[in-house]
Design a protein around this motif. Structure first.
Motif, PDB file in Angstrom:
ATOM      1  N   HIS A  87       8.394 -10.022   5.819  1.00  0.00           N
ATOM      2  CA  HIS A  87       9.328  -9.955   4.676  1.00  0.00           C
ATOM      3  C   HIS A  87       8.609  -9.573   3.385  1.00  0.00           C
ATOM      4  CE1 HIS A  87       7.644 -14.064   4.767  1.00  0.00           C
ATOM      5  NE2 HIS A  87       7.598 -13.932   3.467  1.00  0.00           N
ATOM      6  N   HIS A  89       9.056 -10.745  -0.663  1.00  0.00           N
ATOM      7  CA  HIS A  89       9.694 -11.874  -1.332  1.00  0.00           C
ATOM      8  C   HIS A  89      10.904 -11.347  -2.107  1.00  0.00           C
ATOM      9  CE1 HIS A  89       5.687 -14.150  -0.902  1.00  0.00           C
ATOM     10  NE2 HIS A  89       6.510 -14.454   0.081  1.00  0.00           N
ATOM     11  N   GLU A  96       1.211 -14.690  -2.503  1.00  0.00           N
ATOM     12  CA  GLU A  96       1.074 -15.791  -1.543  1.00  0.00           C
ATOM     13  C   GLU A  96      -0.352 -15.824  -1.002  1.00  0.00           C
ATOM     14  OE1 GLU A  96       4.203 -15.630   1.352  1.00  0.00           O
ATOM     15  OE2 GLU A  96       3.373 -17.245   2.579  1.00  0.00           O
ATOM     16  N   TYR A  98      -2.588 -17.006   2.441  1.00  0.00           N
ATOM     17  CA  TYR A  98      -2.601 -17.427   3.836  1.00  0.00           C
ATOM     18  C   TYR A  98      -4.047 -17.706   4.213  1.00  0.00           C
ATOM     19  CZ  TYR A  98       2.008 -15.717   5.530  1.00  0.00           C
ATOM     20  OH  TYR A  98       3.342 -15.525   5.782  1.00  0.00           O
ATOM     21  N   HIS A 135       4.652  -8.834   4.312  1.00  0.00           N
ATOM     22  CA  HIS A 135       3.580  -9.438   5.103  1.00  0.00           C
ATOM     23  C   HIS A 135       4.106  -9.952   6.431  1.00  0.00           C
ATOM     24  CE1 HIS A 135       5.178 -11.932   1.905  1.00  0.00           C
ATOM     25  NE2 HIS A 135       5.018 -13.017   2.659  1.00  0.00           N
TER      26      HIS A 135
HETATM   27 ZN    ZN Z   1       5.964 -14.832   2.267  1.00  0.00          ZN
END
Ligand code: ZN
Ligand code: S6P
Length: 181
Positions: A87, A89, A96, A98, A135
């Motif tokens: 997706h 955002h 973000e 990770y 991502h």
């Molecule tokens: Zn995300």
């Protein structure tokens, strides 16, 4: 100390009463994988990934943070590895972080022009998803691929753009190796 709302993140698990769990099965991922025939031939109840999340503030709150643990199981649809939907955002400038805690895979990042970057994931790798970037996690290994993530509580999810035109590159198993095509 009141431990009622305590959240624990260790040994590849996110636990505690405030934690939500979402499961994505083959039947929930229509149109995501390329090989339609292979997709139809897999048991629709097969679990592809699950996400545990801790959302301490209301979705949409400016200035807050959300925390998640994504676990993508090993598997293939035809020659394409199990992966998340992916997706942008909804507030497209939101970024973000990770970090991989278990397994092996690829973090696919795609900007708005369709330029794609693939980052190798293995325990300890850290991945920054800039704003304006779609991502997706792809499990290229034989064990579960697990990663923690932290994102702004007003980011939201835009699955539409990916449902419409997908990622410009895919991670396929070619001659027994993960290959970006
Ligand atoms: Zn995300
Ligand atoms: C949220 C964050 C993750 C994903 C999760 C599942 O912004 O990126 O928690 O939601 O990895 O992926 P997807 O594409 O199905 O939401």
């Amino acid at each position: 100390m009141d431990t009622k709302d305590q959240v624990l993140f260790f040994e590849g698990k996110l636990q505690g009463s405030p934690v939500h769990n979402i499961q994505r099965k083959v039947k929930d991922l229509e149109g995501i994988f390329q090989d339609q025939e292979a997709y139809q031939n897999i048991d629709p109840e097969t679990l592809v990934y699950e996400v545990f999340s801790y959302l301490p503030v209301k979705e949409g709150t400016e200035g807050g943070l959300f925390f998640g643990l994504s676990r993508v199981f090993p598997g293939l649809v035809g020659n394409e590895y199990f992966m998340t939907k992916g997706h942008f955002h909804s507030k497209i400038d939101r970024g973000e972080f990770y970090w991989c805690i278990e397994g092996h895979g690829i973090m696919l990042l795609m900007d708005m022009e369709g330029n794609t970057k693939a980052e190798e994931m293995s325990p300890g790798t850290l991945h920054y998803v800039p704003g304006y970037t779609a991502h997706r996690m792809v499990n290229t290994g034989s064990e579960t691929l697990a990663a923690g993530a932290c994102w702004p509580s007003d980011a939201g999810h835009d699955y539409e753009k990916i449902a419409r035109s997908g990622f410009t590159r895919k991670v396929m198993k070619v001659n027994n190796r993960a290959t970006l095509v």
